[in-house]
Motif scaffolding. Sequence first.
Motif, PDB file in Angstrom:
ATOM      1  N   ASP A 113       0.885  -1.171   0.000  1.00 58.99           N
ATOM      2  CA  ASP A 113       0.000   0.000   0.000  1.00 58.99           C
ATOM      3  C   ASP A 113       0.917   1.214   0.000  1.00 58.99           C
ATOM      4  O   ASP A 113       1.823   1.297   0.821  1.00 58.99           O
ATOM      5  CB  ASP A 113      -0.830  -0.060   1.299  1.00 58.99           C
ATOM      6  N   ILE A 114       0.712   2.130  -0.925  1.00 62.45           N
ATOM      7  CA  ILE A 114       1.592   3.310  -0.943  1.00 62.45           C
ATOM      8  C   ILE A 114       0.784   4.583  -0.688  1.00 62.45           C
ATOM      9  O   ILE A 114      -0.443   4.581  -0.801  1.00 62.45           O
ATOM     10  CB  ILE A 114       2.402   3.439  -2.268  1.00 62.45           C
ATOM     11  N   PRO A 115       1.472   5.662  -0.343  1.00 61.21           N
ATOM     12  CA  PRO A 115       0.768   6.939  -0.188  1.00 61.21           C
ATOM     13  C   PRO A 115       0.095   7.327  -1.499  1.00 61.21           C
ATOM     14  O   PRO A 115       0.543   6.927  -2.576  1.00 61.21           O
ATOM     15  CB  PRO A 115       1.890   7.915   0.155  1.00 61.21           C
ATOM     16  N   GLY A 116      -0.966   8.123  -1.399  1.00 63.02           N
ATOM     17  CA  GLY A 116      -1.689   8.538  -2.602  1.00 63.02           C
ATOM     18  C   GLY A 116      -0.843   9.427  -3.505  1.00 63.02           C
ATOM     19  O   GLY A 116       0.029  10.151  -3.061  1.00 63.02           O
ATOM     20  N   LEU A 117      -1.137   9.307  -4.795  1.00 59.30           N
ATOM     21  CA  LEU A 117      -0.482  10.185  -5.784  1.00 59.30           C
ATOM     22  C   LEU A 117      -1.431  11.337  -6.082  1.00 59.30           C
ATOM     23  O   LEU A 117      -2.639  11.175  -5.983  1.00 59.30           O
ATOM     24  CB  LEU A 117      -0.314   9.440  -7.109  1.00 59.30           C
ATOM     25  N   ILE A 118      -0.900  12.461  -6.492  1.00 64.09           N
ATOM     26  CA  ILE A 118      -1.767  13.544  -6.959  1.00 64.09           C
ATOM     27  C   ILE A 118      -1.216  14.086  -8.268  1.00 64.09           C
ATOM     28  O   ILE A 118      -0.090  13.780  -8.639  1.00 64.09           O
ATOM     29  CB  ILE A 118      -1.883  14.705  -5.929  1.00 64.09           C
ATOM     30  N   GLU A 119      -2.032  14.888  -8.928  1.00 59.98           N
ATOM     31  CA  GLU A 119      -1.574  15.510 -10.162  1.00 59.98           C
ATOM     32  C   GLU A 119      -0.346  16.354  -9.831  1.00 59.98           C
ATOM     33  O   GLU A 119      -0.318  17.050  -8.821  1.00 59.98           O
ATOM     34  CB  GLU A 119      -2.680  16.407 -10.713  1.00 59.98           C
ATOM     35  N   GLY A 120       0.674  16.268 -10.687  1.00 59.90           N
ATOM     36  CA  GLY A 120       1.914  17.000 -10.409  1.00 59.90           C
ATOM     37  C   GLY A 120       2.901  16.170  -9.608  1.00 59.90           C
ATOM     38  O   GLY A 120       3.997  16.626  -9.292  1.00 59.90           O
ATOM     39  N   ALA A 121       2.521  14.928  -9.289  1.00 60.83           N
ATOM     40  CA  ALA A 121       3.389  14.075  -8.464  1.00 60.83           C
ATOM     41  C   ALA A 121       4.757  13.860  -9.112  1.00 60.83           C
ATOM     42  O   ALA A 121       5.779  13.844  -8.433  1.00 60.83           O
ATOM     43  CB  ALA A 121       2.713  12.739  -8.202  1.00 60.83           C
ATOM     44  N   SER A 122       4.751  13.728 -10.445  1.00 62.71           N
ATOM     45  CA  SER A 122       6.025  13.453 -11.107  1.00 62.71           C
ATOM     46  C   SER A 122       6.953  14.659 -11.027  1.00 62.71           C
ATOM     47  O   SER A 122       8.157  14.543 -11.186  1.00 62.71           O
ATOM     48  CB  SER A 122       5.800  13.032 -12.556  1.00 62.71           C
ATOM     49  N   GLU A 123       6.380  15.851 -10.745  1.00 62.46           N
ATOM     50  CA  GLU A 123       7.227  17.044 -10.543  1.00 62.46           C
ATOM     51  C   GLU A 123       7.473  17.288  -9.053  1.00 62.46           C
ATOM     52  O   GLU A 123       7.984  18.330  -8.669  1.00 62.46           O
ATOM     53  CB  GLU A 123       6.579  18.293 -11.136  1.00 62.46           C
ATOM     54  N   GLY A 124       7.017  16.372  -8.223  1.00 63.57           N
ATOM     55  CA  GLY A 124       7.345  16.495  -6.803  1.00 63.57           C
ATOM     56  C   GLY A 124       6.186  16.867  -5.896  1.00 63.57           C
ATOM     57  O   GLY A 124       6.371  16.977  -4.689  1.00 63.57           O
ATOM     58  N   ALA A 125       4.970  17.040  -6.432  1.00 63.23           N
ATOM     59  CA  ALA A 125       3.835  17.394  -5.570  1.00 63.23           C
ATOM     60  C   ALA A 125       3.412  16.172  -4.749  1.00 63.23           C
ATOM     61  O   ALA A 125       3.414  15.048  -5.251  1.00 63.23           O
ATOM     62  CB  ALA A 125       2.664  17.886  -6.409  1.00 63.23           C
ATOM     63  N   GLY A 126       3.055  16.410  -3.501  1.00 65.66           N
ATOM     64  CA  GLY A 126       2.595  15.310  -2.650  1.00 65.66           C
ATOM     65  C   GLY A 126       3.753  14.411  -2.254  1.00 65.66           C
ATOM     66  O   GLY A 126       4.900  14.829  -2.224  1.00 65.66           O
ATOM     67  N   LEU A 127       3.425  13.176  -1.974  1.00 61.53           N
ATOM     68  CA  LEU A 127       4.407  12.247  -1.412  1.00 61.53           C
ATOM     69  C   LEU A 127       4.601  11.008  -2.258  1.00 61.53           C
ATOM     70  O   LEU A 127       5.667  10.405  -2.241  1.00 61.53           O
ATOM     71  CB  LEU A 127       3.869  11.728  -0.067  1.00 61.53           C
ATOM     72  N   GLY A 128       3.549  10.658  -2.977  1.00 57.09           N
ATOM     73  CA  GLY A 128       3.482   9.343  -3.610  1.00 57.09           C
ATOM     74  C   GLY A 128       4.643   9.028  -4.530  1.00 57.09           C
ATOM     75  O   GLY A 128       5.099   7.886  -4.593  1.00 57.09           O
ATOM     76  N   HIS A 129       5.163  10.069  -5.212  1.00 55.70           N
ATOM     77  CA  HIS A 129       6.211   9.808  -6.196  1.00 55.70           C
ATOM     78  C   HIS A 129       7.463   9.234  -5.551  1.00 55.70           C
ATOM     79  O   HIS A 129       8.208   8.513  -6.171  1.00 55.70           O
ATOM     80  CB  HIS A 129       6.556  11.099  -6.941  1.00 55.70           C
ATOM     81  N   GLN A 130       7.688   9.585  -4.273  1.00 52.35           N
ATOM     82  CA  GLN A 130       8.906   9.091  -3.603  1.00 52.35           C
ATOM     83  C   GLN A 130       8.874   7.577  -3.477  1.00 52.35           C
ATOM     84  O   GLN A 130       9.906   6.960  -3.246  1.00 52.35           O
ATOM     85  CB  GLN A 130       9.000   9.667  -2.187  1.00 52.35           C
ATOM     86  N   PHE A 131       7.664   7.046  -3.571  1.00 52.49           N
ATOM     87  CA  PHE A 131       7.528   5.619  -3.311  1.00 52.49           C
ATOM     88  C   PHE A 131       7.289   4.803  -4.562  1.00 52.49           C
ATOM     89  O   PHE A 131       7.278   3.593  -4.515  1.00 52.49           O
ATOM     90  CB  PHE A 131       6.418   5.392  -2.283  1.00 52.49           C
TER      91      PHE A 131
END
Length: 181
Positions: free
Chosen positions: A47-65
Motif C-alpha cells: 500500500d503506498i501513499p496517494g499520488l496527486i496531479e503533479g506528483a512526477s514534478e514532486g507534488a505530494g508524497l506518492g512519487h517518492q515511493f
Amino acid sequence: MPNAGKSTFIRAVSAARPKVADYPFTTLHPNLGVVRVDENRSFVIADIPGLIEGASEGAGLGHQFLRHLQRTSVLLHLVDIAPFDPEVNPAHEAKAIVKELKKYDETLFRKPRWLLINKIDLVPEDEREKRIAALLKGYGKVDRHFVISAISGAGCREVTFALMDYLEQVRKGHAKANSAE
Ligand SMILES: Nc1nc2c(ncn2[C@@H]2O[C@H](COP(=O)(O)OP(=O)(O)OP(=O)(O)O)[C@@H](O)[C@H]2O)c(=O)[nH]1
Ligand SMILES: [Mg+2]
C-alpha cells in the motif's frame, strides 16, 4: 488518489493494519501485507501513499515511493466511485493519475494494471451499473476491473484469488509482469 481506500483494502485482504482516515495523505510510508489465499499460497501486497496531479514534478508524497513498485507484477489502481464532492468526476481523476504514472516512469505505466472500483456501497443500487459503465468508458483501456467495497470486504476475496492465479502464471513464465521487459 489520496483517500481512495488503498489502506482500507490492504486491511481487508491481509493482516497489515495501516492507519485509515477520512483525510488525504494518511499514509506516509508504504505498508506491506501478506495475502494468504489458502494454506500454501500467498503473495505480498504493498500500500503506498496517494499520488496527486503533479506528483512526477514532486507534488505530494506518492512519487517518492513509486520506485518501490518497480519489481511488482501488477498494479492495483484504487478509484473512489463515490467522491464526496459530486462535481468530481472519478474517470477524470483516475486518468490524471495514470498520466502521472506515465510521466514518472514508462515501465510502471506499462505494467499490468487492474482497476479496483471502490466504495460501491456508497452508490445507490439503481445507479451502480450506469456509474461503473461511465467510469470504465472514461478511464480507457484496462487489463481487468473489479467492483469492491474495501470497508465491507465485498468483492475483495475475488480480487485476491484473481491476483494469486495471475501471479502463479507470472511465476511460471506464462504471463508477463512487465510488458517492457
Ligand atoms: N463507504 C466506504 N468508505 C470507504 C471504503 N474504503 C475506504 N473508505 C473510507 O475512505 C477513507 C479513506 O480510506 P483510506 O483507506 O485511508 O484511503 P487511502 O487511499 O489509504 O488514503 P491515503 O493514505 O491518504 O492515500 C476512510 O474514511 C475509509 O473509511 C469503502 O469501500 N466504502
Ligand atoms: Mg492510506
